[in-house]
Design an enzyme around this catalytic site. Structure first.
Site, short mmCIF file in Angstrom:
data_model
loop_
_atom_site.label_atom_id
_atom_site.label_comp_id
_atom_site.label_asym_id
_atom_site.label_seq_id
_atom_site.Cartn_x
_atom_site.Cartn_y
_atom_site.Cartn_z
CG ASP A 108 5.30 -9.64 10.68
OD1 ASP A 108 4.46 -10.07 9.76
OD2 ASP A 108 5.99 -8.76 10.49
CG HIS A 134 -0.55 -14.23 3.09
ND1 HIS A 134 0.45 -14.07 2.29
CD2 HIS A 134 -1.62 -14.89 2.37
CE1 HIS A 134 0.14 -14.65 1.16
NE2 HIS A 134 -1.22 -14.99 1.29
P1 ADP Z 1 3.03 -6.86 5.83
O1 ADP Z 1 2.48 -7.86 4.96
O2 ADP Z 1 2.51 -7.11 7.21
O3 ADP Z 1 3.26 -5.71 5.19
P2 ADP Z 1 5.82 -7.87 4.84
O4 ADP Z 1 7.24 -7.36 5.35
O5 ADP Z 1 5.49 -9.28 4.76
O6 ADP Z 1 4.72 -7.14 5.95
O7 ADP Z 1 5.63 -7.24 3.57
C1 ADP Z 1 5.48 -5.82 3.36
C2 ADP Z 1 5.87 -5.50 1.60
O8 ADP Z 1 5.70 -4.27 1.55
C3 ADP Z 1 7.31 -5.87 1.40
O9 ADP Z 1 7.40 -6.42 0.13
C4 ADP Z 1 7.75 -4.52 1.18
O10 ADP Z 1 8.83 -4.35 0.29
C5 ADP Z 1 6.79 -3.35 0.85
N1 ADP Z 1 6.79 -2.28 1.65
C6 ADP Z 1 6.95 -1.96 2.66
N2 ADP Z 1 6.96 -0.44 2.86
C7 ADP Z 1 7.20 -0.25 1.52
C8 ADP Z 1 7.04 1.12 1.02
N3 ADP Z 1 7.38 2.24 2.00
N4 ADP Z 1 6.84 1.32 -0.19
C9 ADP Z 1 6.72 0.29 -0.89
N5 ADP Z 1 6.61 -0.96 -0.69
C10 ADP Z 1 7.14 -1.50 0.78
C1 G6P Z 2 -0.59 -8.13 5.14
C2 G6P Z 2 -2.09 -8.81 5.00
C3 G6P Z 2 -2.29 -8.87 3.50
C4 G6P Z 2 -2.37 -7.21 3.21
C5 G6P Z 2 -1.32 -6.56 3.59
C6 G6P Z 2 -1.44 -4.88 3.51
O1 G6P Z 2 0.34 -8.55 4.53
O2 G6P Z 2 -1.64 -10.15 5.11
O3 G6P Z 2 -3.67 -9.53 3.22
O4 G6P Z 2 -2.91 -7.01 1.94
O5 G6P Z 2 -0.81 -6.71 5.08
O6 G6P Z 2 -2.56 -4.43 4.05
P1 G6P Z 2 -3.82 -3.56 3.51
O7 G6P Z 2 -4.84 -3.59 4.52
O8 G6P Z 2 -3.45 -2.36 2.80
O9 G6P Z 2 -4.30 -4.56 2.26
#
Ligand code: ADP
Ligand code: G6P
Length: 472
Positions: free
Chosen positions: A370, A162
Site C-alpha cells: 500500500d 499516491h
Molecule cells: P486506498 O486509497 O487504497 O483506498 P486508503 O486507506 O489510503 O486506501 O484510503 C481509503 C479511504 O477511503 C479512507 O479515507 C477511508 O476512510 C475511505 N473509505 C474506506 N472504506 C470506506 C467506506 N466503506 N465508506 C466510506 N469511505 C471509506
Molecule cells: C487509491 C488511488 C486513487 C484512487 C483511489 C480509489 O487511493 O491512489 O487514485 O482514487 O484508490 O480508487 P478509484 O478507482 O475508485 O478512484
C-alpha cells in the site's frame, strides 16, 4: 471559463454521483485515499479540481464543492474500459503493487491512456490562470506533466504519486516505460510517498533515459526536476474533533451494544482490492477461530469492504472469493444471532466510519502492499482517549511512520495470527503508550504539514501558499 491559481488534476473528482435511499440523485464523497487527503485540504480555497465524475457520456456540470471549482472531464465507454479499467487499473495498479496480481499489457489500452491524458492536460491548461500552479495526481495521469508543459510553459507543475513506485526489475516490464518516465519529468517536482520510491525512480531515469539523476535532482536539458518523499497524511485535528462529538461517542456505544457487548471488537476497513490482504486476514482469523484462540462468544470481527473498480475481472473474482470465505466462516463458527464476521460492503459517511473506529479495540490493516494507507492513520486520529491497538502491515507506507503499531508481515500467516493475538491481549498500558506516540506523530505530520512541505518545495517563493491560505 474562470481560471484558478491552483489546479489539482486527478482522475477522480471528490464526489461521485449516486442514488439516495429515497431514489433522488445525490453527490457523495468518493471512497479512496486520494480524495480523503485532498478534499479537506482544498476546502474553501480558490483552487480548481479537474477530474472525472464517474460514469460515461457528456461531462455533467458540477457546482462548486465546499468552495472548490469542479471541472469535469468526460470519459467514453471505450475510455473507461481501456484507460481507467485497463491501463490504469489492470496494468499500472498491479505492477506498482509488487505485481501481487499479474499486470496485463495491451496496445489498445496504451492508446487510450495517451488519449485520456491529453484530454486531462487540455482541461488543466484551460482551468489554470497565467503562472498558476498545477498539481497532477497519481498513476492515471503520468503523461499529463509533459503534455501540459508543452501546452502551457508558464505553469509550475507538480506531480504526486499516491501509490508505490516499483523497483526497476518490475517497472522494466512496461512496454512503454520510456514514455511514462518522460511524461513524469515534465513536472518541476515529483513527489512520492517513500524515499525508496524516489530512489527507484532516479535509478530508472538514469538507466532508461541516460539522464544524470540522484534521488533529489534530475537534469533534463536546461531544466532541473526535483524529486522527493512527502508521506501523505490526514486532517488529524478534524478527525479527532469528529470522534470527540457526543453523538459519535453515543453511536459507538450503540454499535457495541448491537454487537452483543463483546469483550473485543476487531475492525477492518478496506476498498475491496487485492492489495489489501483481505483474503489472507480472513484465513488467519479462521485459523484462530478453529484453534479456539479466538472465540465468537467474546470477539467480533467487522469487515467493511466497499466495492471498487467492480467491472475489472480481478476485482470481481476477489469479491466473490471474499464473500464466499465470509459465508463459510460464519457457517462454520457463527451462532444464532452471533455471526463470527459482520461483513458490510457499503459506503459510509465520515461520522459512521469514525463511530466504527471508536468501537474497535483492534484495527487490522494488513495490506500486501500500500502506498500509504490512510485508514490506519484515521483510526489512530479517532482514538482520542489513547485506547485501541493498531495491527499494521510492514508493507503499508504508514508503517514507516506508525512504528509503534503491532507490525506484521501479511504474507506470513503464523506471524499474522500472532500479531493479532498480541494486539488482542495487549495490556491497556502498552496500548496507551503506543497510541499516544502515534497520535503525537499524526498531530504534527498532518495533511496541512504535507501540503506545506510539498507546495513550499514546488513554489519556493511561498506566494501560492499565502494565496490559498490553507496550511496553518
Ligand atoms: P486506498 O486509497 O487504497 O483506498 P486508503 O486507506 O489510503 O486506501 O484510503 C481509503 C479511504 O477511503 C479512507 O479515507 C477511508 O476512510 C475511505 N473509505 C474506506 N472504506 C470506506 C467506506 N466503506 N465508506 C466510506 N469511505 C471509506
Ligand atoms: C487509491 C488511488 C486513487 C484512487 C483511489 C480509489 O487511493 O491512489 O487514485 O482514487 O484508490 O480508487 P478509484 O478507482 O475508485 O478512484
Amino acid at each position: 471559463m474562470r481560471q484558478s491559481p491552483l489546479v489539482v488534476v486527478a482522475n477522480r473528482l471528490p464526489v461521485d454521483d449516486s442514488v439516495a435511499p429515497d431514489g433522488a440523485f445525490e453527490w457523495r464523497r468518493s471512497p479512496g485515499g486520494l480524495v480523503s487527503a485532498l478534499h479537506p485540504l482544498l476546502r474553501n480555497t480558490p483552487a480548481a479540481w479537474v477530474g472525472w465524475a464517474g460514469g460515461t457520456g457528456p461531462a455533467p456540470h458540477l457546482p462548486d464543492v465546499d468552495g472548490v471549482r469542479m471541472h469535469t472531464v468526460a470519459l467514453t465507454g471505450d475510455d473507461l474500459r481501456d484507460h481507467y479499467e485497463g491501463f490504469a487499473n489492470a496494468t499500472l495498479w498491479p505492477l506498482y503493487h509488487d505485481a501481487v496480481e499479474q499486470p496485463e499489457y495491451h496496445r489498445r489500452w496504451w492508446e487510450a491512456y495517451q488519449r485520456v491524458n491529453q484530454r486531462f492536460a487540455e482541461a488543466a491548461a484551460e482551468a489554470a490562470e497565467p503562472g498558476a500552479t498545477v498539481w497532477v495526481q497519481d498513476y492515471h495521469l503520468q503523461l499529463v506533466p509533459g503534455l501540459l508543459r508543452e501546452l502551457r510553459p508558464d505553469l509550475r507543475i507538480g506531480f504526486f504519486l499516491h501509490v508505490p513506485f516499483p523497483p526497476p526489475e518490475l517497472f522494466m516490464q512496461l512496454p512503454r516505460r520510456t514514455e511514462l518516465l518522460r511524461g513524469m519529468l515534465g513536472a518541476d517536482l515529483i513527489g512520492f510517498q517513500r524515499a525508496q520510491a524516489a530512489h527507484n525512480f532516479a535509478q530508472l531515469v538514469a538507466k532508461v533515459l541516460g539522464l544524470p539523476a540522484t534521488d533529489r535532482r534530475i537534469n533534463v536539458g536546461e531544466r532541473v526536476v526535483r524529486v522527493g518523499a512527502f508521506p501523505v497524511s490526514i486532517d488529524t485535528a478534524e478527525m479527532a474533533a469528529l470522534a470527540a462529538r457526543p453523538e459519535v461517542a453515543d453511536r459507538a456505544r450503540r454499535l457495541r451494544q448491537d454487537l452483543g457487548d463483546p469483550e473485543r471488537v476487531v475492525l477492518s476497513v478496506d476498498r475491496m482490492d487485492y492489495t489489501k490482504g483481505i483474503e489472507q486476514r480472513l484465513k488467519a482469523y479462521r485459523e484462530l477461530l478453529a484453534s479456539g484462540d479466538v472465540k465468537v462468544r467474546d470477539t467480533v470481527l467487522i469487515q467493511v469492504a466497499v466495492p471498487s473498480r467492480d467491472r475489472v475481472a480481478q476485482y470481481q473474482i476477489l469479491r466473490d472469493r471474499v464473500e464466499h470465505q465470509v459465508g463459510r466462516i460464519n457457517g462454520e463458527f457463527g451462532r444464532v444471532g452471533e455471526p463470527a464476521i459482520h461483513y458490510l460492503s457499503q459506503p459510509f459517511d465520515r461520522a459512521e466510519l469514525v463511530a466504527l473506529y471508536r468501537t474497535a479495540d483492534v484495527m487490522a490493516v494488513t495490506p500486501l502492499r500500500d502506498g500509504m494507507n490512510l485508514v490506519a492513520k484515521e483510526y489512530v486520529a479517532a482514538r482520542v482517549d489513547d485506547t485501541g491497538a493498531l495491527l499494521l502491515s510492514e508493507f503499508a507506507g504508514a508503517a514507516a511512520e506508525l512504528e509503534q503499531a503491532y507490525l506484521v508481515n501479511p504474507h506470513d500467516l503464523d506471524g499474522l495470527k500472532q500479531g493479532l493475538l498480541a494486539a488482542l491481549r495487549a495490556t491497556p498500558e502498552d496500548v496507551a503508550a503506543r497510541m499516544r506516540a502515534m497520535r503525537g506523530h499524526l498531530l504534527r505530520d498532518d495533511i496541512h504539514a504535507w501540503a506545506r512541505s510539498y507546495l513550499t518545495a514546488l513554489d519556493e517563493t511561498g506566494s501560492l501558499l499565502r494565496r490559498i491560505g490553507t496550511t496553518d
